[in-house]
Write a protein that holds these residues in place. Structure first.
Motif, PDB file in Angstrom:
ATOM      1  N   ILE A  62       0.866  -1.222  -0.071  1.00  0.00           N
ATOM      2  CA  ILE A  62       0.123  -0.167  -0.212  1.00  0.00           C
ATOM      3  C   ILE A  62       0.856   1.291  -0.020  1.00  0.00           C
ATOM      4  CG2 ILE A  62      -1.638   1.387   1.084  1.00  0.00           C
ATOM      5  CD1 ILE A  62      -2.418  -1.485   2.660  1.00  0.00           C
ATOM      6  N   ASP A  63       0.774   2.202  -1.053  1.00  0.00           N
ATOM      7  CA  ASP A  63       1.194   3.388  -1.173  1.00  0.00           C
ATOM      8  C   ASP A  63       0.119   4.288  -0.545  1.00  0.00           C
ATOM      9  OD1 ASP A  63       3.147   5.356  -1.490  1.00  0.00           O
ATOM     10  OD2 ASP A  63       2.362   5.886  -3.534  1.00  0.00           O
ATOM     11  N   ALA A  64       0.417   4.884   0.489  1.00  0.00           N
ATOM     12  CA  ALA A  64      -0.595   5.830   1.087  1.00  0.00           C
ATOM     13  C   ALA A  64       0.101   7.297   1.257  1.00  0.00           C
ATOM     14  CB  ALA A  64      -0.913   5.430   2.507  1.00  0.00           C
ATOM     15  N   ARG A  65      -0.813   8.330   0.818  1.00  0.00           N
ATOM     16  CA  ARG A  65      -0.497   9.613   0.940  1.00  0.00           C
ATOM     17  C   ARG A  65      -1.570  10.469   1.070  1.00  0.00           C
ATOM     18  NH1 ARG A  65       3.977   7.712   1.188  1.00  0.00           N
ATOM     19  NH2 ARG A  65       5.528   7.365  -0.634  1.00  0.00           N
ATOM     20  N   TRP A  66      -1.289  11.662   1.917  1.00  0.00           N
ATOM     21  CA  TRP A  66      -2.197  12.488   2.076  1.00  0.00           C
ATOM     22  C   TRP A  66      -2.016  13.985   1.731  1.00  0.00           C
ATOM     23  CZ3 TRP A  66      -6.876  11.384   5.127  1.00  0.00           C
ATOM     24  CH2 TRP A  66      -6.883   9.984   5.511  1.00  0.00           C
ATOM     25  N   SER A  67      -2.963  14.795   1.398  1.00  0.00           N
ATOM     26  CA  SER A  67      -2.986  16.213   1.156  1.00  0.00           C
ATOM     27  C   SER A  67      -4.215  16.686   1.832  1.00  0.00           C
ATOM     28  CB  SER A  67      -3.247  16.385  -0.316  1.00  0.00           C
ATOM     29  OG  SER A  67      -3.209  17.641  -0.683  1.00  0.00           O
ATOM     30  N   GLY A  68      -3.977  17.531   2.976  1.00  0.00           N
ATOM     31  CA  GLY A  68      -5.034  18.077   3.806  1.00  0.00           C
ATOM     32  C   GLY A  68      -5.896  16.724   4.503  1.00  0.00           C
ATOM     33  N   ASP A  69      -7.226  16.913   4.279  1.00  0.00           N
ATOM     34  CA  ASP A  69      -8.055  15.718   5.027  1.00  0.00           C
ATOM     35  C   ASP A  69      -8.436  14.777   3.850  1.00  0.00           C
ATOM     36  OD1 ASP A  69      -8.104  16.713   7.430  1.00  0.00           O
ATOM     37  OD2 ASP A  69      -9.891  18.085   7.226  1.00  0.00           O
ATOM     38  N   THR A  70      -7.659  14.561   2.679  1.00  0.00           N
ATOM     39  CA  THR A  70      -7.843  13.712   1.706  1.00  0.00           C
ATOM     40  C   THR A  70      -6.871  12.784   1.373  1.00  0.00           C
ATOM     41  OG1 THR A  70      -9.213  15.089   0.604  1.00  0.00           O
ATOM     42  CG2 THR A  70      -8.419  13.414  -0.849  1.00  0.00           C
ATOM     43  N   GLY A  71      -6.761  11.530   1.753  1.00  0.00           N
ATOM     44  CA  GLY A  71      -5.928  10.615   1.489  1.00  0.00           C
ATOM     45  C   GLY A  71      -6.014   9.738   0.301  1.00  0.00           C
ATOM     46  N   VAL A  72      -5.220   8.976  -0.230  1.00  0.00           N
ATOM     47  CA  VAL A  72      -5.015   8.250  -1.307  1.00  0.00           C
ATOM     48  C   VAL A  72      -4.284   6.683  -0.916  1.00  0.00           C
ATOM     49  CG1 VAL A  72      -4.603   7.611  -3.798  1.00  0.00           C
ATOM     50  CG2 VAL A  72      -5.375   9.714  -3.117  1.00  0.00           C
ATOM     51  N   LEU A  73      -4.984   5.763  -1.011  1.00  0.00           N
ATOM     52  CA  LEU A  73      -4.322   4.426  -0.759  1.00  0.00           C
ATOM     53  C   LEU A  73      -4.240   3.669  -2.046  1.00  0.00           C
ATOM     54  CD1 LEU A  73      -6.043   3.419   2.718  1.00  0.00           C
ATOM     55  CD2 LEU A  73      -4.338   4.853   2.393  1.00  0.00           C
ATOM     56  N   ASP A  74      -3.203   3.377  -2.551  1.00  0.00           N
ATOM     57  CA  ASP A  74      -2.932   2.550  -3.718  1.00  0.00           C
ATOM     58  C   ASP A  74      -2.605   1.268  -3.137  1.00  0.00           C
ATOM     59  OD1 ASP A  74      -2.526   1.750  -6.156  1.00  0.00           O
ATOM     60  OD2 ASP A  74      -1.098   3.327  -6.797  1.00  0.00           O
ATOM     61  N   GLU A  75      -3.650   0.258  -3.465  1.00  0.00           N
ATOM     62  CA  GLU A  75      -3.290  -1.051  -2.719  1.00  0.00           C
ATOM     63  C   GLU A  75      -2.886  -1.947  -4.057  1.00  0.00           C
ATOM     64  OE1 GLU A  75      -6.334  -1.019   0.896  1.00  0.00           O
ATOM     65  OE2 GLU A  75      -6.941  -1.809  -0.907  1.00  0.00           O
ATOM     66  N   ASN A  76      -1.782  -2.520  -4.098  1.00  0.00           N
ATOM     67  CA  ASN A  76      -1.503  -3.653  -5.082  1.00  0.00           C
ATOM     68  C   ASN A  76      -1.256  -5.000  -4.428  1.00  0.00           C
ATOM     69  OD1 ASN A  76      -0.698  -1.975  -7.755  1.00  0.00           O
ATOM     70  ND2 ASN A  76       0.055  -0.655  -5.993  1.00  0.00           N
ATOM     71  N   PHE A  77      -2.324  -5.781  -4.968  1.00  0.00           N
ATOM     72  CA  PHE A  77      -2.392  -7.326  -4.463  1.00  0.00           C
ATOM     73  C   PHE A  77      -1.574  -8.205  -5.134  1.00  0.00           C
ATOM     74  CE2 PHE A  77      -6.123  -4.904  -2.653  1.00  0.00           C
ATOM     75  CZ  PHE A  77      -6.354  -5.368  -1.347  1.00  0.00           C
ATOM     76  N   THR A  78      -1.108  -9.360  -4.512  1.00  0.00           N
ATOM     77  CA  THR A  78      -0.415 -10.523  -5.123  1.00  0.00           C
ATOM     78  C   THR A  78      -1.237 -11.638  -4.366  1.00  0.00           C
ATOM     79  OG1 THR A  78       1.431  -9.545  -5.418  1.00  0.00           O
ATOM     80  CG2 THR A  78       1.641 -11.728  -5.690  1.00  0.00           C
ATOM     81  N   TRP A  79      -1.852 -12.473  -5.097  1.00  0.00           N
ATOM     82  CA  TRP A  79      -2.652 -13.730  -4.595  1.00  0.00           C
ATOM     83  C   TRP A  79      -2.018 -14.842  -4.595  1.00  0.00           C
ATOM     84  CZ3 TRP A  79      -7.246 -12.228  -2.290  1.00  0.00           C
ATOM     85  CH2 TRP A  79      -7.751 -10.977  -2.176  1.00  0.00           C
ATOM     86  N   SER A  80      -2.239 -15.902  -3.875  1.00  0.00           N
ATOM     87  CA  SER A  80      -1.598 -17.084  -3.781  1.00  0.00           C
ATOM     88  C   SER A  80      -1.672 -17.668  -5.017  1.00  0.00           C
ATOM     89  CB  SER A  80      -2.037 -17.997  -2.455  1.00  0.00           C
ATOM     90  OG  SER A  80      -3.536 -18.203  -2.560  1.00  0.00           O
ATOM     91  N   ASP A  81      -2.838 -17.519  -6.020  1.00  0.00           N
ATOM     92  CA  ASP A  81      -3.078 -18.334  -7.123  1.00  0.00           C
ATOM     93  C   ASP A  81      -2.168 -17.677  -8.182  1.00  0.00           C
ATOM     94  OD1 ASP A  81      -4.597 -15.899  -7.676  1.00  0.00           O
ATOM     95  OD2 ASP A  81      -6.350 -17.215  -7.842  1.00  0.00           O
ATOM     96  N   GLY A  82      -1.208 -16.626  -8.055  1.00  0.00           N
ATOM     97  CA  GLY A  82      -0.499 -15.950  -8.912  1.00  0.00           C
ATOM     98  C   GLY A  82      -1.265 -14.702  -9.507  1.00  0.00           C
ATOM     99  N   THR A  83      -2.539 -14.443  -9.258  1.00  0.00           N
ATOM    100  CA  THR A  83      -3.046 -13.426  -9.657  1.00  0.00           C
ATOM    101  C   THR A  83      -2.808 -11.952  -9.196  1.00  0.00           C
ATOM    102  OG1 THR A  83      -5.082 -13.517  -8.570  1.00  0.00           O
ATOM    103  CG2 THR A  83      -5.158 -14.590 -10.603  1.00  0.00           C
ATOM    104  N   VAL A  84      -2.734 -10.841  -9.843  1.00  0.00           N
ATOM    105  CA  VAL A  84      -2.681  -9.459  -9.206  1.00  0.00           C
ATOM    106  C   VAL A  84      -3.948  -8.791  -9.166  1.00  0.00           C
ATOM    107  CG1 VAL A  84      -0.059  -9.895  -9.561  1.00  0.00           C
ATOM    108  CG2 VAL A  84      -1.660  -8.798 -11.208  1.00  0.00           C
ATOM    109  N   SER A  85      -4.281  -7.961  -8.396  1.00  0.00           N
ATOM    110  CA  SER A  85      -5.293  -6.812  -8.515  1.00  0.00           C
ATOM    111  C   SER A  85      -4.849  -5.570  -7.751  1.00  0.00           C
ATOM    112  CB  SER A  85      -6.591  -7.617  -8.003  1.00  0.00           C
ATOM    113  OG  SER A  85      -6.255  -7.668  -6.536  1.00  0.00           O
ATOM    114  N   ARG A  86      -5.519  -4.359  -8.160  1.00  0.00           N
ATOM    115  CA  ARG A  86      -5.354  -3.237  -7.612  1.00  0.00           C
ATOM    116  C   ARG A  86      -6.629  -2.380  -7.059  1.00  0.00           C
ATOM    117  NH1 ARG A  86      -3.636   2.088 -10.976  1.00  0.00           N
ATOM    118  NH2 ARG A  86      -2.755   3.222  -9.161  1.00  0.00           N
ATOM    119  N   ARG A  87      -6.684  -1.801  -5.806  1.00  0.00           N
ATOM    120  CA  ARG A  87      -7.682  -1.172  -5.455  1.00  0.00           C
ATOM    121  C   ARG A  87      -7.113   0.226  -4.871  1.00  0.00           C
ATOM    122  NH1 ARG A  87      -9.948  -4.304  -1.851  1.00  0.00           N
ATOM    123  NH2 ARG A  87     -11.493  -4.775  -3.362  1.00  0.00           N
ATOM    124  N   VAL A  88      -7.567   1.271  -5.530  1.00  0.00           N
ATOM    125  CA  VAL A  88      -7.295   2.704  -5.125  1.00  0.00           C
ATOM    126  C   VAL A  88      -8.543   3.294  -4.359  1.00  0.00           C
ATOM    127  CG1 VAL A  88      -6.556   5.066  -5.805  1.00  0.00           C
ATOM    128  CG2 VAL A  88      -5.679   3.117  -7.173  1.00  0.00           C
TER     129      VAL A  88
END
Length: 177
Positions: A62-88
């Motif tokens: 997770i790459d997490a950054r804030w600007s004032g009262d707004t934060g962005v969490l950039d989540e990069n997942f690696t799953w045990s079956d080899g797949t990858v996914s992302r949620r921001v």
């Protein structure tokens, strides 16, 4: 017979009632999202089905950054079956101290309540399952253990029925000296 049915219904409904985050108000260390969710974090977790069997394991950076009262969490997942996914996630602190959050696969807004060392985060996730997308209710409970570790347990339900749980351990990477 009616009395017995009413008793079971009442016990069943009380079992569904959930504890509020306010009970953790005096717990330490106090969780400040802008402090803890800032920088790079690693999390390791498992998804367990209704029976408790581990269905998938994962690692998320997770790459997490804030600007004032707004934060962005950039989540990069690696799953045990080899797949990858992302949620921001985009998080916004509200005037009353609560948080609202959005992400592409979240239906509407997530609502976060904070007290003491605890965060309760509730939302509906559009989850792909067997070629379809179902809307699943998430009830996340996060507890700050110290300045680097936070534990998370998520309860997944649909129409009030348990679908499974997600358990994670977050570790905040220390800034290099």
């Amino acid at each position: 017979m009616k009395l017995l049915a009413a008793l079971f219904l009442s016990l069943g409904l009380s079992g569904c009632a959930s504890t509020g985050v306010e009970q953790y108000r005096s717990e330490q260390p106090e969780l400040d999202l802008k402090t803890y969710l800032n920088g790079t974090l690693d999390a390791w977790g498992v998804f367990q089905g209704r029976s408790g069997e581990v269905k998938k394991r994962f690692h998320v950076v997770i790459d997490a950054r804030w600007s004032g009262d707004t934060g962005v969490l950039d989540e990069n997942f690696t799953w045990s079956d080899g797949t990858v996914s992302r949620r921001v996630w985009t998080l916004k602190r509200q005037p009353d101290g609560s948080y609202r959050g959005t992400a592409d696969d979240v239906v509407g807004e997530a609502i976060g309540e904070l007290a003491g060392n605890a965060l309760r985060w509730r939302y509906v996730l559009a989850l792909p399952v067997d070629g379809k997308v179902i809307h699943v209710d998430f009830d996340d409970w996060m507890f700050l253990i110290d300045d680097t570790v936070m534990l998370n347990r998520s309860y997944m339900t649909k129409w009030g029925f348990n679908l499974g749980e997600v358990t994670l351990s977050f570790v905040k990477r220390q800034a290099r000296q």
